[in-house]
Motif scaffolding. Sequence first.
Motif, PDB file in Angstrom:
ATOM      1  N   THR A 187     -37.203  20.717 -21.250  1.00  0.00           N
ATOM      2  CA  THR A 187     -36.276  20.534 -20.129  1.00  0.00           C
ATOM      3  C   THR A 187     -37.028  20.135 -18.864  1.00  0.00           C
ATOM      4  OG1 THR A 187     -34.866  22.255 -21.101  1.00  0.00           O
ATOM      5  CG2 THR A 187     -34.381  21.603 -18.841  1.00  0.00           C
ATOM      6  N   GLU A 188     -38.199  20.756 -18.644  1.00  0.00           N
ATOM      7  CA  GLU A 188     -39.021  20.395 -17.487  1.00  0.00           C
ATOM      8  C   GLU A 188     -39.462  18.936 -17.566  1.00  0.00           C
ATOM      9  OE1 GLU A 188     -41.090  24.769 -16.616  1.00  0.00           O
ATOM     10  OE2 GLU A 188     -42.125  23.259 -17.836  1.00  0.00           O
ATOM     11  N   ASP A 197     -38.711  16.199 -14.775  1.00  0.00           N
ATOM     12  CA  ASP A 197     -39.777  15.410 -14.154  1.00  0.00           C
ATOM     13  C   ASP A 197     -39.447  13.913 -14.160  1.00  0.00           C
ATOM     14  OD1 ASP A 197     -41.251  17.679 -13.693  1.00  0.00           O
ATOM     15  OD2 ASP A 197     -42.546  17.439 -15.459  1.00  0.00           O
ATOM     16  N   ARG A 235     -38.138  25.243 -22.618  1.00  0.00           N
ATOM     17  CA  ARG A 235     -38.395  25.199 -21.178  1.00  0.00           C
ATOM     18  C   ARG A 235     -39.250  23.974 -20.857  1.00  0.00           C
ATOM     19  NH1 ARG A 235     -40.372  29.973 -20.612  1.00  0.00           N
ATOM     20  NH2 ARG A 235     -42.574  29.422 -20.750  1.00  0.00           N
ATOM     21  N   ARG A 236     -40.285  23.754 -21.676  1.00  0.00           N
ATOM     22  CA  ARG A 236     -41.163  22.597 -21.457  1.00  0.00           C
ATOM     23  C   ARG A 236     -40.412  21.282 -21.646  1.00  0.00           C
ATOM     24  NH1 ARG A 236     -43.190  19.243 -19.654  1.00  0.00           N
ATOM     25  NH2 ARG A 236     -45.184  18.190 -20.009  1.00  0.00           N
ATOM     26  N   SER A 284     -35.197  26.931 -12.207  1.00  0.00           N
ATOM     27  CA  SER A 284     -36.442  26.869 -11.421  1.00  0.00           C
ATOM     28  C   SER A 284     -36.470  25.640 -10.510  1.00  0.00           C
ATOM     29  CB  SER A 284     -37.656  26.838 -12.356  1.00  0.00           C
ATOM     30  OG  SER A 284     -37.740  25.602 -13.044  1.00  0.00           O
ATOM     31  N   ARG A 285     -35.642  24.632 -10.841  1.00  0.00           N
ATOM     32  CA  ARG A 285     -35.556  23.419 -10.007  1.00  0.00           C
ATOM     33  C   ARG A 285     -34.272  23.389  -9.176  1.00  0.00           C
ATOM     34  NH1 ARG A 285     -38.948  19.304 -12.166  1.00  0.00           N
ATOM     35  NH2 ARG A 285     -40.584  20.355 -13.360  1.00  0.00           N
ATOM     36  N   ALA A 294     -35.726  26.540 -17.000  1.00  0.00           N
ATOM     37  CA  ALA A 294     -36.240  25.299 -16.431  1.00  0.00           C
ATOM     38  C   ALA A 294     -35.285  24.724 -15.382  1.00  0.00           C
ATOM     39  CB  ALA A 294     -36.490  24.275 -17.540  1.00  0.00           C
TER      40      ALA A 294
END
Length: 341
Positions: A172-173, A177, A169-170, A208-209, A205
């Motif tokens: 992909t975030e 970004d 998840r991190r 969530s966007r 991820a």
Amino acid sequence: MNLRQLSEVLGVSQTTISRALNGYPEVSEKTRQRIEQAARKYNYSPNRGASTLATGRSMTIGHVLSEATSHELVNPIFGDFIAGASEVYKANKYDMLFSLVKNEEESDIYNSLLRRGVVDGVVLQAPKISDERIDILEKLGIPFVVHGRSSRSNANYSWVDVNNRSAFRRATEFLLDLGHRKIALINGLATLDFAQRRYLGYCEALESRGVAVNGNLVKGAEMTEVYGYMVAKEMLLQKSPPTAILTASMISAIGVRRAVQELGLTLGKQVSIVTHDDELSYLNNGQQIPIFTATRSSVRKAGRIAAQMLIDRIENPNAPRAEMLLEAELVLGASTGPVQQ
């Protein structure tokens, strides 16, 4: 000098000598030191068979590999795990036993190992989402530890695992970004639990966007260099190719890099790559500046933790089950950059 002769010299039982030299706590420190000094003086080395009879333990840990996963023996990830585990085995005077079995016989081998008394415990690796081996080992009552977890198992078992869901998840975030929206995932086998958790983190991820998961950009199989190369090349030749690729292994990431370079693209510009498991002893992620941006997790450390968990379980079978979730660190490398407009 043999065990009987040492027993006669010291005037203590053979069982006491075996227990003292194998670190059992019921032997007083004074007696232990006396026995160890005599063993060194007379150059006595414990006989494994005699120790087994005296202590009821084989002082051996089992690792079972099926034919389907026999390639793991040459996988640097597996090698690092075993290297870490062996450090703890050696310190506690345990040996390792590897058993290679046919796929359909994997479940039977545990019963055989227990019946013959050749191992005191087992380390189970690469658990599936639904893994019958856990239930089998639980029913047999043999001490075991799982490297990973099985999402659909209701058994109460000891495990050590990296937080795969959070790591991906991190990762992909991080790519989101940087402006990437067409992010591919080259994962491990879909039946393996770690791959499922990584996929879920990736999906969380994106969703969530407000980015839809594109099934054409998600693939999974054995994490080899060749597979990474073939899948990445296929994806990058699509009409709407990904601008970033997330891979489940350093090995497959190397294949992705080969595809990127072969197509005349620049890593970190036209295509960004984030990978996992970059802290490997014999497959380093560059030197001062990492080649790949990566979610770093030490497999060697996991091996040490799993081995100690298992030995603790063998020596204290009634103790509560142990669990340890390791967090991965995001390390920035030269393989990522902002999306090009």
